[in-house]
Design an enzyme around this catalytic site. Sequence first.
Site, PDB file in Angstrom:
ATOM      1  N   TYR A  95       0.846  -1.205   0.000  1.00 16.15           N
ATOM      2  CA  TYR A  95       0.000   0.000   0.000  1.00 16.15           C
ATOM      3  C   TYR A  95       0.880   1.254   0.000  1.00 16.15           C
ATOM      4  O   TYR A  95       0.523   2.288  -0.551  1.00 16.15           O
ATOM      5  CB  TYR A  95      -0.973  -0.029   1.177  1.00 16.15           C
ATOM      6  CG  TYR A  95      -2.193   0.844   0.965  1.00 16.15           C
ATOM      7  CD1 TYR A  95      -3.085   0.587  -0.073  1.00 16.15           C
ATOM      8  CD2 TYR A  95      -2.453   1.927   1.803  1.00 16.15           C
ATOM      9  CE1 TYR A  95      -4.202   1.386  -0.275  1.00 16.15           C
ATOM     10  CE2 TYR A  95      -3.568   2.722   1.614  1.00 16.15           C
ATOM     11  CZ  TYR A  95      -4.432   2.445   0.577  1.00 16.15           C
ATOM     12  OH  TYR A  95      -5.540   3.238   0.386  1.00 16.15           O
ATOM     13  N   LYS A 120      -3.045   8.610   2.550  1.00 21.08           N
ATOM     14  CA  LYS A 120      -4.300   8.488   3.312  1.00 21.08           C
ATOM     15  C   LYS A 120      -4.144   9.079   4.725  1.00 21.08           C
ATOM     16  O   LYS A 120      -5.109   9.613   5.281  1.00 21.08           O
ATOM     17  CB  LYS A 120      -4.745   7.032   3.407  1.00 21.08           C
ATOM     18  CG  LYS A 120      -5.186   6.411   2.087  1.00 21.08           C
ATOM     19  CD  LYS A 120      -6.344   7.138   1.447  1.00 21.08           C
ATOM     20  CE  LYS A 120      -6.956   6.360   0.297  1.00 21.08           C
ATOM     21  NZ  LYS A 120      -7.897   7.164  -0.506  1.00 21.08           N
TER      22      LYS A 120
END
Length: 254
Positions: free
Chosen positions: A154, A161
């Site tokens: 990720y 994020k």
Amino acid sequence: MLKDKRGIIFGVANKRSIAWATAQALNQAGARLAFTYQGERLKDNVEALTRAEMPDSPLLACDVTKQEEVAETFKQVGAEFGRLDFLIHSIAFAPREALEGDYLKTDRDAFITALEISAYSLTQLARAAAPLMTEGGSIVTMTFHGAEKVYQGYNVMGVAKAALESSVRYLAADLGPQNIRVNAISAGPIQTLSARGVSGLSTMMKHHAERAPLRRNVEASEVGNTAAFLCGSLSSGITGETIYVDCGYNIMGI
Ligand code: 0WD
């Protein structure tokens, strides 16, 4: 529940998009919707999807890296709707090579691109939307647990994020006095176009389904329903939050 409410949705790419599930939930609740698409590449998809279910929805071209398109989008939606009551931000991007291997190798361009499109764009869109939210409003963005915990692969998207979730809190503080609420939904993994760019997605989904208290993966429609809740008066006291819609996965230790 959202009758007479007007909103704009960023991030429909195809029928699997979380933004599309959100649009369906908002439409069912009675809201009027405008859609943006990133570029000609996605126009036909968005047109085909909306034509069947929401034929009166304005469709506007808007790539968030082009400020003139953002300005034109809000000018047009202002002219069409008169005001805005909610905005759905369901946009993220990182170069594919940054979403595999070690985070350590993330180069400057990949970092800047990921943070610009996936995090800065919320601030950019909130600033443009706020003047149209003359009767208060609700802004909702989509985030992932990788902001807080390490998910291999990720990588820079997790960093983006984290910036996005922090932006939600700062924006909520700035816009609260105008009765504009800003919240994030932290969704569990869902098979979409973007998600397929993350290496190890199927392993991640399997792990989530095995470990989550509800013993399954979340559905996009469940994320959409939560977004509809956040856009309506039932959530009037909630702002600056990251709400997990992940079948409970994030609460588990061992
Ligand atoms: O597992 C998942 N699918 C999860 C997604 C779990 C938790 C959160 N999310 C987030 C994503 O990070 C994203 O913020 O939900 C949001 C929506 O993602 P999605 O529905 O999974 O993915 P997708 O259907 O691909 O929509 C994202 C869209 C882009 O699609 P593509 O795949 O063509 O990059 O973001 C848009 C575009 O439509 N987008 C842009 N829009 C305007 N300007 C831009 C841009 N520059 N770049 C990407």
